[in-house]
Design a protein around this motif. Structure first.
Motif, PDB file in Angstrom:
ATOM      1  N   THR A  42       0.789  -1.237   0.000  1.00  0.00           N
ATOM      2  CA  THR A  42       0.000   0.000   0.000  1.00  0.00           C
ATOM      3  C   THR A  42       0.822   1.289   0.000  1.00  0.00           C
ATOM      4  O   THR A  42       0.286   2.335  -0.355  1.00  0.00           O
ATOM      5  N   LEU A  43       2.085   1.237   0.373  1.00  0.00           N
ATOM      6  CA  LEU A  43       2.906   2.449   0.430  1.00  0.00           C
ATOM      7  C   LEU A  43       3.742   2.567  -0.848  1.00  0.00           C
ATOM      8  O   LEU A  43       4.647   1.770  -1.073  1.00  0.00           O
ATOM      9  N   ARG A  44       3.420   3.563  -1.670  1.00  0.00           N
ATOM     10  CA  ARG A  44       4.167   3.753  -2.914  1.00  0.00           C
ATOM     11  C   ARG A  44       5.626   4.038  -2.617  1.00  0.00           C
ATOM     12  O   ARG A  44       5.950   4.887  -1.799  1.00  0.00           O
ATOM     13  N   GLY A  45       6.497   3.313  -3.289  1.00  0.00           N
ATOM     14  CA  GLY A  45       7.926   3.555  -3.143  1.00  0.00           C
ATOM     15  C   GLY A  45       8.568   2.884  -1.956  1.00  0.00           C
ATOM     16  O   GLY A  45       9.760   3.069  -1.717  1.00  0.00           O
ATOM     17  N   ALA A  46       7.818   2.101  -1.201  1.00  0.00           N
ATOM     18  CA  ALA A  46       8.404   1.395  -0.054  1.00  0.00           C
ATOM     19  C   ALA A  46       9.333   0.295  -0.552  1.00  0.00           C
ATOM     20  O   ALA A  46       9.135  -0.258  -1.631  1.00  0.00           O
ATOM     21  N   VAL A  47      10.358   0.002   0.240  1.00  0.00           N
ATOM     22  CA  VAL A  47      11.282  -1.086  -0.083  1.00  0.00           C
ATOM     23  C   VAL A  47      11.240  -2.076   1.079  1.00  0.00           C
ATOM     24  O   VAL A  47      11.646  -1.763   2.199  1.00  0.00           O
ATOM     25  N   GLU A 173       6.199   4.512  -9.640  1.00  0.00           N
ATOM     26  CA  GLU A 173       5.624   5.794  -9.212  1.00  0.00           C
ATOM     27  C   GLU A 173       5.773   5.819  -7.705  1.00  0.00           C
ATOM     28  O   GLU A 173       5.255   4.965  -7.005  1.00  0.00           O
ATOM     29  N   ALA A 174       6.527   6.780  -7.241  1.00  0.00           N
ATOM     30  CA  ALA A 174       6.813   6.868  -5.817  1.00  0.00           C
ATOM     31  C   ALA A 174       6.955   8.326  -5.429  1.00  0.00           C
ATOM     32  O   ALA A 174       7.114   9.185  -6.293  1.00  0.00           O
ATOM     33  N   PRO A 175       6.931   8.592  -4.128  1.00  0.00           N
ATOM     34  CA  PRO A 175       7.189   9.969  -3.715  1.00  0.00           C
ATOM     35  C   PRO A 175       8.541  10.406  -4.248  1.00  0.00           C
ATOM     36  O   PRO A 175       9.487   9.635  -4.270  1.00  0.00           O
ATOM     37  N   ARG A 176       8.618  11.625  -4.695  1.00  0.00           N
ATOM     38  CA  ARG A 176       9.849  12.109  -5.300  1.00  0.00           C
ATOM     39  C   ARG A 176      10.968  12.205  -4.280  1.00  0.00           C
ATOM     40  O   ARG A 176      10.742  12.431  -3.093  1.00  0.00           O
ATOM     41  N   ILE A 177      12.188  12.049  -4.766  1.00  0.00           N
ATOM     42  CA  ILE A 177      13.371  12.180  -3.924  1.00  0.00           C
ATOM     43  C   ILE A 177      13.903  13.588  -4.129  1.00  0.00           C
ATOM     44  O   ILE A 177      14.105  14.022  -5.248  1.00  0.00           O
TER      45      ILE A 177
END
Length: 179
Positions: A42-47, A173-177
């Motif tokens: 559920t968390l975009r960009g999680a690793v 698609e993830a929160p931008r860095i």
């Protein structure tokens, strides 16, 4: 409710004495390992790191780490904001746990592609139509989620269909860095 009790520690990182930013950790009395695949879904960009029973995530410039018995955040502006953020993360874990029957858990580890991997799949025309000076600059920004694949008009041409498909498979698609 998965987490009902925790202790909070707010501190300046030891490598940055006198820093203007803070880090914080919630020490948990409950093992949250089982919720990590649901957060990963559920968390975009999680690793997610299944072997280490941990999940890392970037949110609004903060590095967040979920471990079996700890949730930590860094780069927070003040102590009050750090405590508030941890409270929100605890709520996120509890809400996710309560909704787990509705969520397909994701046990895979997802990574952002390297800028070079992205660059190798770009047209290489340096046409500037994306708003960047070079394709490599565009690759840097695409890998950091500061640009979208659609921002490159050349990729939409039929001769680049295979490269476009490969990019769509690796770019998340993830929160931008950064900024």
């Amino acid at each position: 409710m998965l987490i009902d009790h925790y202790d909070v520690e707010v501190f300046t990182p030891p490598c940055e004495p006198g820093a203007e930013r803070f880090a914080a950790a919630a020490r948990l009395t409950t093992d949250i390992s089982e919720v990590l695949p649901y957060l990963n879904a559920t968390l975009r960009g999680a690793v997610y790191h299944p072997e280490a029973k941990s999940l890392t995530w970037k949110k609004a410039g903060h590095n967040i780490a979920f471990h079996a018995f700890e949730i930590a955040t860094s780069n927070v502006e003040d102590r009050e904001a750090a405590v508030k953020e941890l409270r929100g993360l605890i709520d996120l874990v509890n809400r996710t746990w309560e909704r787990r029957a509705e969520i397909e858990p994701d046990f895979e580890t997802h990574h952002r592609p390297t800028p070079m991997a992205v660059y190798k799949l770009l047209p290489g025309t340096n046409c500037k139509a994306c708003g960047e000076a070079t394709c490599f600059t565009f690759a840097l920004r695409l890998a950091a989620s500061q640009k979208k694949i659609e921002d490159c008009p050349a990729l939409q041409q039929p001769e680049h269909a295979e490269k476009l498909a490969q990019l769509q498979a690796i770019v998340i698609e993830a929160p931008r860095i950064g900024t």
